[in-house]
Design a protein around this motif. Structure first.
Motif, PDB file in Angstrom:
ATOM      1  N   GLU A  92       0.864  -1.172   0.000  1.00  0.00           N
ATOM      2  CA  GLU A  92       0.000   0.000   0.000  1.00  0.00           C
ATOM      3  C   GLU A  92       0.906   1.229   0.000  1.00  0.00           C
ATOM      4  O   GLU A  92       1.653   1.462   0.963  1.00  0.00           O
ATOM      5  CB  GLU A  92      -0.909   0.026   1.223  1.00  0.00           C
ATOM      6  CG  GLU A  92      -1.840   1.233   1.254  1.00  0.00           C
ATOM      7  CD  GLU A  92      -2.717   1.289   2.489  1.00  0.00           C
ATOM      8  OE1 GLU A  92      -3.387   2.320   2.681  1.00  0.00           O
ATOM      9  OE2 GLU A  92      -2.716   0.302   3.269  1.00  0.00           O
ATOM     10  N   ILE A  93       0.881   1.971  -1.096  1.00  0.00           N
ATOM     11  CA  ILE A  93       1.768   3.117  -1.251  1.00  0.00           C
ATOM     12  C   ILE A  93       1.257   4.268  -0.394  1.00  0.00           C
ATOM     13  O   ILE A  93       0.079   4.639  -0.455  1.00  0.00           O
ATOM     14  CB  ILE A  93       1.860   3.543  -2.722  1.00  0.00           C
ATOM     15  CG1 ILE A  93       2.400   2.381  -3.578  1.00  0.00           C
ATOM     16  CG2 ILE A  93       2.744   4.781  -2.878  1.00  0.00           C
ATOM     17  CD1 ILE A  93       2.342   2.641  -5.070  1.00  0.00           C
ATOM     18  N   LYS A  94       2.147   4.825   0.400  1.00  0.00           N
ATOM     19  CA  LYS A  94       1.788   5.963   1.244  1.00  0.00           C
ATOM     20  C   LYS A  94       2.269   7.281   0.625  1.00  0.00           C
ATOM     21  O   LYS A  94       1.569   8.293   0.700  1.00  0.00           O
ATOM     22  CB  LYS A  94       2.405   5.799   2.633  1.00  0.00           C
ATOM     23  CG  LYS A  94       1.908   4.568   3.399  1.00  0.00           C
ATOM     24  CD  LYS A  94       0.423   4.663   3.712  1.00  0.00           C
ATOM     25  CE  LYS A  94      -0.020   3.520   4.624  1.00  0.00           C
ATOM     26  NZ  LYS A  94      -1.478   3.595   4.938  1.00  0.00           N
ATOM     27  N   TYR A  95       3.460   7.242   0.025  1.00  0.00           N
ATOM     28  CA  TYR A  95       4.031   8.449  -0.564  1.00  0.00           C
ATOM     29  C   TYR A  95       4.790   8.092  -1.842  1.00  0.00           C
ATOM     30  O   TYR A  95       5.385   7.017  -1.931  1.00  0.00           O
ATOM     31  CB  TYR A  95       4.988   9.148   0.415  1.00  0.00           C
ATOM     32  CG  TYR A  95       4.296   9.648   1.659  1.00  0.00           C
ATOM     33  CD1 TYR A  95       3.642  10.879   1.670  1.00  0.00           C
ATOM     34  CD2 TYR A  95       4.289   8.879   2.822  1.00  0.00           C
ATOM     35  CE1 TYR A  95       3.001  11.334   2.809  1.00  0.00           C
ATOM     36  CE2 TYR A  95       3.644   9.328   3.971  1.00  0.00           C
ATOM     37  CZ  TYR A  95       3.002  10.560   3.957  1.00  0.00           C
ATOM     38  OH  TYR A  95       2.357  10.989   5.081  1.00  0.00           O
ATOM     39  N   ASP A 151      13.447   2.405  10.554  1.00  0.00           N
ATOM     40  CA  ASP A 151      12.391   2.986  11.372  1.00  0.00           C
ATOM     41  C   ASP A 151      12.567   4.478  11.616  1.00  0.00           C
ATOM     42  O   ASP A 151      11.581   5.192  11.829  1.00  0.00           O
ATOM     43  CB  ASP A 151      12.312   2.259  12.724  1.00  0.00           C
ATOM     44  CG  ASP A 151      11.761   0.845  12.583  1.00  0.00           C
ATOM     45  OD1 ASP A 151      11.096   0.565  11.568  1.00  0.00           O
ATOM     46  OD2 ASP A 151      12.017   0.022  13.485  1.00  0.00           O
ATOM     47  N   ASN A 152      13.824   4.964  11.606  1.00  0.00           N
ATOM     48  CA  ASN A 152      14.024   6.379  11.937  1.00  0.00           C
ATOM     49  C   ASN A 152      13.973   7.295  10.709  1.00  0.00           C
ATOM     50  O   ASN A 152      14.320   8.474  10.799  1.00  0.00           O
ATOM     51  CB  ASN A 152      15.346   6.586  12.686  1.00  0.00           C
ATOM     52  CG  ASN A 152      16.563   6.280  11.841  1.00  0.00           C
ATOM     53  OD1 ASN A 152      16.517   5.427  10.961  1.00  0.00           O
ATOM     54  ND2 ASN A 152      17.662   6.976  12.097  1.00  0.00           N
ATOM     55  N   ILE A 153      13.545   6.765   9.563  1.00  0.00           N
ATOM     56  CA  ILE A 153      13.314   7.602   8.383  1.00  0.00           C
ATOM     57  C   ILE A 153      11.813   7.635   8.126  1.00  0.00           C
ATOM     58  O   ILE A 153      11.187   6.598   7.885  1.00  0.00           O
ATOM     59  CB  ILE A 153      14.041   7.065   7.140  1.00  0.00           C
ATOM     60  CG1 ILE A 153      15.550   6.963   7.390  1.00  0.00           C
ATOM     61  CG2 ILE A 153      13.769   7.968   5.934  1.00  0.00           C
ATOM     62  CD1 ILE A 153      16.328   6.409   6.200  1.00  0.00           C
ATOM     63  N   ALA A 154      11.219   8.815   8.170  1.00  0.00           N
ATOM     64  CA  ALA A 154       9.789   8.959   7.923  1.00  0.00           C
ATOM     65  C   ALA A 154       9.470   8.531   6.495  1.00  0.00           C
ATOM     66  O   ALA A 154      10.275   8.730   5.582  1.00  0.00           O
ATOM     67  CB  ALA A 154       9.357  10.406   8.153  1.00  0.00           C
ATOM     68  N   LEU A 155       8.296   7.954   6.306  1.00  0.00           N
ATOM     69  CA  LEU A 155       7.950   7.429   4.983  1.00  0.00           C
ATOM     70  C   LEU A 155       7.910   8.514   3.914  1.00  0.00           C
ATOM     71  O   LEU A 155       8.329   8.281   2.774  1.00  0.00           O
ATOM     72  CB  LEU A 155       6.611   6.695   5.033  1.00  0.00           C
ATOM     73  CG  LEU A 155       6.598   5.322   5.701  1.00  0.00           C
ATOM     74  CD1 LEU A 155       5.191   4.732   5.669  1.00  0.00           C
ATOM     75  CD2 LEU A 155       7.583   4.366   5.031  1.00  0.00           C
ATOM     76  N   ASP A 156       7.407   9.698   4.242  1.00  0.00           N
ATOM     77  CA  ASP A 156       7.365  10.743   3.221  1.00  0.00           C
ATOM     78  C   ASP A 156       8.767  11.173   2.810  1.00  0.00           C
ATOM     79  O   ASP A 156       9.051  11.398   1.629  1.00  0.00           O
ATOM     80  CB  ASP A 156       6.522  11.945   3.670  1.00  0.00           C
ATOM     81  CG  ASP A 156       6.960  12.538   5.000  1.00  0.00           C
ATOM     82  OD1 ASP A 156       7.895  12.018   5.634  1.00  0.00           O
ATOM     83  OD2 ASP A 156       6.334  13.547   5.413  1.00  0.00           O
ATOM     84  N   ALA A 157       9.686  11.246   3.762  1.00  0.00           N
ATOM     85  CA  ALA A 157      11.066  11.608   3.455  1.00  0.00           C
ATOM     86  C   ALA A 157      11.820  10.459   2.799  1.00  0.00           C
ATOM     87  O   ALA A 157      12.773  10.678   2.039  1.00  0.00           O
ATOM     88  CB  ALA A 157      11.797  12.042   4.722  1.00  0.00           C
ATOM     89  N   ALA A 158      11.402   9.236   3.066  1.00  0.00           N
ATOM     90  CA  ALA A 158      12.091   8.076   2.492  1.00  0.00           C
ATOM     91  C   ALA A 158      11.870   7.967   0.989  1.00  0.00           C
ATOM     92  O   ALA A 158      12.755   7.503   0.254  1.00  0.00           O
ATOM     93  CB  ALA A 158      11.613   6.797   3.180  1.00  0.00           C
ATOM     94  N   ALA A 159      10.695   8.391   0.512  1.00  0.00           N
ATOM     95  CA  ALA A 159      10.364   8.176  -0.896  1.00  0.00           C
ATOM     96  C   ALA A 159      11.442   8.682  -1.856  1.00  0.00           C
ATOM     97  O   ALA A 159      11.912   7.926  -2.718  1.00  0.00           O
ATOM     98  CB  ALA A 159       8.998   8.794  -1.210  1.00  0.00           C
TER      99      ALA A 159
END
Length: 346
Positions: free
Chosen positions: A34-37, A146-154
Motif C-alpha cells: 500500500e503506497i503511502k508516498y 524505522d528512523n526515516i519517515a515514509l514521506d522523506a524516504a520516498a
C-alpha cells in the motif's frame, strides 16, 4: 486482480487525471504494498512529456515509492505484513547475467524492468507509484529503517541512490574534493551524502540563491557558474564532480575543473547530447563517466547509511491534484527540494 486508484497522463501535452489500474494477483514471491508516498522525479517529467522517446500511454509515473506491506505471496521470506518498505526505479531483471549476479541489476544485460513505462515478465505494461498499491517481487523491495519517515524516504529511492552510488563507487571520502553541479532534488542529496562520507564538498550552481541551504547541507564552498571567474578560480581543483543537471551545459568547462585523474560523473539525463572535446580529457588524464541508480543491495546500503547519519531529503508534500502544478514548478526550479505526493489523496 487488484484494482488500484492512480493518476495517469494520456499524452505529452495532457494533464493528469484520475484512473484505475490493474495490479496482478500475488505470485509466490510477490509483495503487495500500500503506497503511502510517491516522490516526483525529473525523470517522471521527461517520460510523461515524451522527451526520451515514444511512450505507451496512458502512463502512471513514479519510481520513488514508500509504503507498507499489506500481503505477501506464499514463498516470500524477506517481508511480512506491516513492514515499512520502498520500491525504486526498477521492479525486476533477468537475475542471471553477469551484472545481475554481481548485484548490479540496474545494468542487467537483458535490460532491467523499469517501475513504469516498461513491460514486465508477464507481458503487461508497468505502471508506477502515483497510485495506491503496487505488486513487486520481493527481491526488488527494500526495507525502510524505522528512523526515516515514509514521506522523506520516498525520494531516497531515486534521488538518494542515484547520488550515493557514484559517490560510493568513485571513493568520495576524507581527503577527496567533490563538486556537485546543480542544487535541485538530486544535487541537495549529493551534498548531504558526500559530506557524510567525509569529503570536502563544493556546490556549483547557476546563482548563489541557494547558498545558505547548500552550506547548511554540508557544503564547504558554493560558487555561481554564471560568473566566468568561477571556472578560472576552480581550474583543476576536484577529484570528483557529480553533474546532477538534466539540461545541456558546457560539459568541457566543467571537465576543466578536474584535477589529475579526476572524474566527472553524469547522473542527470538531458535529452540533448553533451559534446566532449578529446583535449578536455587527455591533458590531465581525466575521465567523463555516467552512473544510473544502484543495485538493490546498494540501495539498501544507502538507506541504512542515511538512517545512520540522519540524512533525509528536504521535501514538500502535495496532494494528487497538485501534480501538474508541481511539474511546472520543477521545470522552473521552484521547489526545495523534492515534491512528494500523499497518495491518500488519490
Amino acid at each position: 486482480m487488484i484494482i488500484a486508484k492512480a493518476r495517469a497522463v494520456d499524452g505529452p501535452d495532457q494533464q493528469f487525471r484520475s484512473a484505475e489500474i490493474k495490479r496482478r494477483d500475488l505470485d509466490t514471491s510477490d509483495v503487495l504494498i500500500e503506497i503511502k508516498y510517491a516522490g516526483i522525479c525529473h525523470s517522471d517529467i521527461h517520460t510523461a512529456h515524451g522527451d526520451w522517446g515514444p511512450v505507451n500511454y496512458p502512463l502512471v509515473p513514479g519510481h520513488e515509492i514508500a509504503g507498507v506491506v499489506t500481503d505477501v505471496g506464499t514463498g516470500v521470506s524477506k517481508y511480512k505484513v506491516g513492514d515499512r518498505v520502498g520500491v525504486g526505479c526498477m521492479v525486476d531483471s533477468c537475475g542471471e547475467c553477469d551484472n545481475c549476479r554481481k548485484g548490479e541489476e540496474q545494468y542487467c544485460l537483458k535490460g532491467n524492468i523499469p517501475t513504469y513505462a516498461g513491460v514486465d515478465k508477464y507481458g503487461e505494461p508497468t505502471q508506477g507509484g502515483y497510485s495506491t498499491h503496487i505488486v513487486v517481487t520481493e527481491d526488488f523491495v527494500v526495507r525502510i529503517p524505522d528512523n526515516i519517515a515514509l514521506d522523506a524516504a520516498a525520494p531516497l529511492l531515486c534521488a538518494g541512490i542515484t547520488t550515493y552510488s557514484p559517490l560510493h563507487h568513485w571513493g568520495a571520502g576524507p581527503g577527496k574534493k567533490v563538486a556537485v553541479v546543480g542544487m535541485g532534488g538530486l544535487g541537495h542529496m549529493a551534498v548531504k551524502i558526500a559530506h557524510a562520507m567525509g569529503a570536502e564538498v563544493t556546490v556549483l550552481s547557476q546563482t548563489l540563491s541557494k547558498k545558505e541551504d547548500g552550506l547548511q547541507f554540508g557544503a564547504a564552498h558554493y560558487y555561481a557558474t554564471s560568473e566566468p571567474e568561477t571556472f578560472q578560480t576552480l581550474a583543476a581543483s576536484f577529484d570528483l564532480i557529480i553533474n546532477t543537471v538534466s539540461a545541456s551545459i558546457d560539459i568541457n568547462a566543467y571537465i576543466s575543473l578536474l584535477t589529475l585523474d579526476g572524474t566527472l560523473v553524469n547522473v542527470g539525463a538531458p535529452a540533448e547530447p553533451l559534446p566532449v572535446q578529446a583535449f578536455s580529457l587527455i591533458g590531465h588524464r581525466r575521465s567523463f563517466a555516467g552512473s544510473m541508480i544502484g543495485g538493490i543491495r546498494e540501495t539498501q546500503e544507502m538507506l541504512d547509511f542515511c538512517a545512520e547519519h540522519n540524512i533525509a531529503p528536504n521535501i514538500e508534500v502535495i496532494s494528487a491534484d497538485q501534480i501538474d502544478e508541481a511539474y511546472k514548478r520543477v521545470l522552473a526550479s521552484d521547489v526545495k527540494y523534492r515534491f512528494v505526493i500523499d497518495t491518500s489523496t488519490i
